[in-house]
Motif scaffolding. Structure first.
Motif: not given
Length: 531
Positions: A408-418
């Motif tokens: 939320p701070v950087l405006g991203k939407n990462i939901i998975r990690v490779a």
């Protein structure tokens, strides 16, 4: 003959009068015409010869002394005294002119004085009223212009320097120096005082303890053991010494201990023993009495132990504490009372001490850098916080936690990690521990595009690539295959970013977290041709 003799005598006296009054001295006739004029050095001034001196004309006409303004300098004063057929006149024009030039020079120098003094530099008038100000950056300022300083007024009245508290803010020391009868120079150490206060505010945290055990992320056996110890010791009063490398979260455990104890509603005060000189640490730990040293606050100041009464004091990096200060701290722990600097009155205190260090105190004791008696006072209960490498299985949990924090701070939407990212993380040494992992995730999320939802290898800082490949070069065939997979992933990442950035290498390098030179090298190694 009598008149000529009188004129000669008056002309002879001009040099003495001019030197004493600091200006021009003149003899005129009764009509005010100048017969002879000299300056304060006794040198004749011929250019005014024969001119009418108005104040002398008035004195000659009235046959009485006249006082008025000089015809050359508005601020200068002049007087005229009729003597027989002549008029003796004098002014302080040269002294006024010298004062004016001196003030102009000081005015120009004010910014330089301010920068050297580390605070405001001011010019004030005979009443102590501020006329000009330059701040510690060397810029002119309108701050407190027209404000009267009682100390500056005292300096002007006594014509002696006065040192005391500044009118700008509490705890700032100022010096006021009379330069002439009409104005003086003052300067203070405001910038130094502000920096000191800022540093104190940073390391001396009058705060509630924000973190609980539930805020400490991890399910590894090493971290569970630490949490168990915290649960056991929190309700006690014994001192706790927390060992741990930089970035392992020692203060989180200190706050968790406080929040599980009966002192949870009382102050938790942390002070970094390695961030300030020992004199400042002492003043903040024990407080000080009024007038105990230059710059001390009026009415003195409460120290950490007084402020934390019935609460907890966290001494971060206690291994950095000065040897002499260690003895004073030991006395407080033994006597359960503190004496302010400059006072002889002991003040009872009830605080629990939690300390932390990233150094081997036993070794410091052998090297005579840490007191053995203090060590046994603070190390009643020992808690060793594991490094990140010792916490098997916690890296994925911490990675997901930091992603959730920065999304939320950087405006991203990462939901998975490779999976490849976790492979890299598991093999990385993490010398900076959790703090380094946190910075890594924040850096990686800055490289993620808004539409991406997976954290990939190419998002990571470039320092992770050589460390993994170099390590895999010396391992078996399975890991060699992993290295090949990663090289291919790197190649595909470069191709994808170059395509998205329309082969703009500068923007592509920035997104990949590498320099343009490194990108060009990697393109050559992977036979990538930008079209």
């Amino acid at each position: 003959m009598g008149n000529n003799k009188l004129l000669d005598q008056l002309c002879l006296s001009l040099a003495f009068i001019a030197r004493i009054t600091g200006g021009f001295a003149t003899v005129t006739d009764r009509l005010g015409r100048r017969l002879k004029s000299v300056d304060s050095h006794g040198r004749a001034i011929r250019k005014y010869q024969g001119e009418v001196y108005e104040i002398a004309r008035q004195a000659g006409e009235l046959q009485m002394p006249v006082v008025g303004a000089s015809q050359f300098v508005a601020e200068a004063e002049a007087w005229a005294l009729p003597i027989g057929e002549y008029v003796l006149c004098c002014s302080n024009v040269e002294r006024v002119e010298r004062d004016r030039k001196l003030r102009e020079a000081l005015s120009k120098a004010l910014p330089m004085i301010a920068r050297v003094a580390g605070g405001d530099a001011v010019l004030f008038d005979h009443s102590g009223r501020r006329l000009e100000t330059a701040d510690y950056t060397g810029k002119r300022s309108e701050k407190l212009i027209g404000k009267v300083s009682q100390a500056a007024y005292e300096a002007m009245q006594t014509q002696k320097p006065v040192i005391g508290e500044s009118i700008t803010m509490e705890g700032v020391t100022a010096v006021r120096i009379p330069i002439t009868e009409n104005y003086g120079l003052g300067f203070n150490n405001e910038m130094i005082a502000l920096q000191k206060q800022k540093l104190l505010d940073e390391v001396k945290k009058f705060q509630y303890a924000r973190y609980n055990l539930s805020d400490i992320i991890g399910e590894s056996e090493a971290i569970k053991k630490c949490k168990t110890i915290v649960n056991y010791v929190a309700q006690g009063i014994s001192s706790v010494l927390i060992y741990g490398a930089t970035g392992t979260g020692k203060e989180l455990f200190a706050q968790a201990i406080h929040n599980l104890s009966d002192r949870r509603n009382k102050p938790f005060i942390a002070i970094n023993c390695g961030a300030l000189p020992s004199t400042l640490i002492e003043a903040n730990l024990f407080g000080y009495a009024d007038g105990s040293f230059t710059g001390a606050k009026k009415h003195g100041n409460v120290g950490v132990f007084e402020a934390a009464d019935m609460g907890t004091v966290f001494l971060d990096e206690i291994s950095e504490m000065d040897w002499d200060l260690q003895a004073k701290l030991l006395r407080v722990l033994q006597e359960r009372e503190v004496t302010r600097i400059g006072s002889t009155k002991p003040i009872p205190v009830n605080v629990r001490i939690i300390s932390s260090t990233n150094k081997n105190l036993s070794q410091l004791i052998e090297e005579k850098r840490f007191r053995e008696d203090l060590y046994y006072r603070i190390n009643v209960v020992e808690l060793r916080v594991p490094s990140l490498k010792e916490r098997d299985g916690d890296i994925p949990l911490l990675t997901k936690y930091f992603i959730g924090k920065y999304n939320p701070v950087l405006g991203k939407n990462i939901i998975r990690v490779a999976p490849e990212v976790y492979d890299i993380f598991q093999n990385y040494p993490w010398s900076g521990n959790i703090r380094e992992l946190q910075n890594c995730i924040e850096s990686a999320l800055n490289m993620v595009r808004a539409e991406e939802d997976t954290l990939e290898v190419h998002h990571l800082p470039s320092k992770f690539y050589p460390s993994l490949l170099n390590r895999n070069d010396h391992k078996g065939s399975d890991e060699d295959n992993l290295a090949a997979v990663l090289r291919e992933a790197e190649k595909q990442a470069i191709l994808r970013v170059l395509q998205q950035e329309r082969n703009n290498r500068c923007r592509a390098a920035q997104r990949l977290g590498i320099s343009s030179t490194t990108l060009w090298r990697k393109m050559r190694e992977n036979n990538i041709i930008a079209t």
